[in-house]
Design a protein around this motif. Structure first.
Motif, short mmCIF file in Angstrom:
data_model
loop_
_atom_site.label_atom_id
_atom_site.label_comp_id
_atom_site.label_asym_id
_atom_site.label_seq_id
_atom_site.Cartn_x
_atom_site.Cartn_y
_atom_site.Cartn_z
N PHE A 333 0.99 2.68 2.42
CA PHE A 333 1.10 3.94 3.16
C PHE A 333 2.50 3.99 3.76
CE2 PHE A 333 -3.38 2.81 3.57
CZ PHE A 333 -3.99 3.98 3.16
N SER A 334 3.15 5.13 3.64
CA SER A 334 4.45 5.23 4.30
C SER A 334 4.33 6.28 5.39
CB SER A 334 5.53 5.60 3.30
OG SER A 334 5.43 6.97 3.02
N LEU A 335 5.37 6.41 6.18
CA LEU A 335 5.35 7.38 7.27
C LEU A 335 5.17 8.80 6.75
CD1 LEU A 335 8.03 6.45 9.93
CD2 LEU A 335 5.58 6.75 10.26
N ARG A 336 5.55 8.99 5.48
CA ARG A 336 5.46 10.34 4.91
C ARG A 336 4.05 10.67 4.45
NH1 ARG A 336 9.82 7.79 2.58
NH2 ARG A 336 11.64 8.17 3.84
N ASP A 337 3.18 9.66 4.36
CA ASP A 337 1.82 9.94 3.90
C ASP A 337 1.05 10.73 4.95
OD1 ASP A 337 1.86 8.76 1.35
OD2 ASP A 337 1.80 6.78 2.27
N ALA A 338 0.31 11.72 4.44
CA ALA A 338 -0.35 12.67 5.34
C ALA A 338 -1.23 11.98 6.37
CB ALA A 338 -1.18 13.63 4.50
N ALA A 339 -1.87 10.89 5.98
CA ALA A 339 -2.81 10.23 6.88
C ALA A 339 -2.15 9.83 8.20
CB ALA A 339 -3.37 9.00 6.20
N PHE A 340 -0.83 9.70 8.18
CA PHE A 340 -0.17 9.23 9.40
C PHE A 340 0.75 10.27 10.02
CE2 PHE A 340 -1.45 5.41 7.24
CZ PHE A 340 -2.10 4.75 8.29
N GLU A 341 0.67 11.51 9.53
CA GLU A 341 1.52 12.56 10.13
C GLU A 341 1.03 12.86 11.54
OE1 GLU A 341 4.30 13.85 9.14
OE2 GLU A 341 4.34 12.69 7.33
#
Ligand SMILES: Nc1ncnc2c1ncn2[C@@H]1O[C@H](COP(=O)(O)OP(=O)(O)OP(=O)(O)O)[C@@H](O)[C@H]1O
Ligand SMILES: [Mg+2]
Length: 341
Positions: A333-341
């Protein structure tokens, strides 16, 4: 200048850093000593040296508790100091990438802390990737996590025991028990107090566990330990027998067996058939208890496969992911992944 890659396994007891192209570069206690409420007195193994022998003005703590970052400020200080040891400094080097392993059975807020740790530090990078810890540990043990066949991995650490079923690069079930090697140490302290009226510290309990701990009872060994007499308050010593240590570990081991059985009973039969065929994989420092393989295979009726270097599996797996970033992109998961917006 091409950035460097760092993989961080932040355990309840140990912190490991894997550097791309170098391997495991840091393996220290995940601890910090704070003096007069604000100054850092020591970090990592140096803080552990001071543990249980400091004046009241110095407080020693673990920034990770029960497997998750509980104290982000101190975790930041520990990570920065240890990253500095392997040449990773803050400032203009924006291209560095960080891969962090996080338990899978935790809340989004708890997972978010792994991003914040680096994003809110001085590293000035957005290349932050979070990987579910069991996937990293499995890769570190050369298990093909992308296979269609199901597999089970049990990571027995210091603060947690995570039991996970993986198939096709995804996690089917993950159960995080908030118990591990620390639970055994606490039970040893408790039993020595009850049976010998002796107050011992955590380091003494750890030494008893390492020297006398055994998954199958009845060796008849003992060890002399020093502590404080509960009644007189004076220094005293006693011989502790190995069956006390066995009593202290059996409840925990029973819980692990019970949870594995529950999971095996609830997953689809195709997956349990795969697991029975390949065996259950075990890693984490607490699997170093001698003859655990015998106990587990006898009580689970399934073959068991134990990691050779169980303290390093997760960090090694982060190395695999870093070296083959495009193959394993979907595992991170990166910062750009929706789960972490
Ligand atoms: N020889 C040994 N026998 C029994 N236990 C051991 C042995 N060596 C290490 N341990 C235990 O292993 C634990 C540390 O394992 P590990 O580094 O995998 O945990 P961690 O990653 O810090 O914790 P967690 O994954 O729970 O956050 C400690 O509780 C330690 O006492
Ligand atoms: Mg761990």
């Amino acid at each position: 200048m091409a950035g460097k890659k760092y993989g961080l396994d932040l355990g309840t007891m140990n912190i490991r850093i894997f550097q791309g192209g170098h391997g495991l570069v840091v393996y220290e206690k995940n601890m910090i000593a704070i003096q007069r409420k604000k100054e850092v007195a020591a970090i990592g193994n140096d803080a552990f040296e001071m543990y249980e022998r400091t004046p009241a003005s110095i407080v020693i703590s673990n920034p990770v508790r029960d497997g998750v970052i509980a104290d982000i400020n101190n975790m930041n200080k520990v990570a920065e100091a240890l990253l500095k040891k392997c040449g990773c400094t803050s400032g203009f080097m924006r291209n560095n990438s960080f891969y962090l392993a996080a338990p899978s059975d935790v809340t989004e807020v708890e997972k978010r802390a792994y991003f914040d740790l680096i994003a809110h530090s001085a590293y000035n990078t957005h290349n932050i990737f979070v990987i579910e810890k069991p996937l990293a540990a499995a890769l570190g043990e050369n298990i093909n996590v992308m296979s269609k066949k199901g597999m089970m991995l049990v990571d027995m650490g210091a603060g947690t025991t995570e039991i996970t079923v993986i198939t096709m690069g995804g996690i089917v079930v993950s159960k995080l028990l908030k118990m591990g090697g620390n639970t055994i140490n606490a039970a040893i302290c408790q039993f020595v107090k009850e049976r010998h009226h002796l107050v011992i510290g955590d380091k003494t309990a750890e030494a008893l566990k390492i020297e006398l701990g055994h998954a199958i009872p009845g060796r008849g060994k003992q060890k002399r330990v020093f502590g404080r007499d509960l009644i007189t308050g004076l220094p005293a010593n006693v011989e502790v027998a190995d069956h006390l240590v066995f009593d202290a570990l059996k409840d925990y081991l029973f819980q692990v067996v019970k949870t594995i059985r529950n999971i095996m009973e609830t997953i689809p039969p195709e997956l349990s058939a795969d697991i029975i065929e390949s065996g259950i994989y075990f890693t984490g420092g607490t699997t170093l208890i001698p003859e655990l393989d015998r106990l587990f295979s006898a009580s689970l009726h399934v073959k068991t496969v134990f990691a050779d270097k169980p303290l390093e599996s997760t960090a090694k797996g982060l190395g695999v992911i870093m070296d083959h970033a495009s193959d394993y992109r979907e595992l991170t998961f990166s910062l750009r992944d929706a789960a972490f917006e």
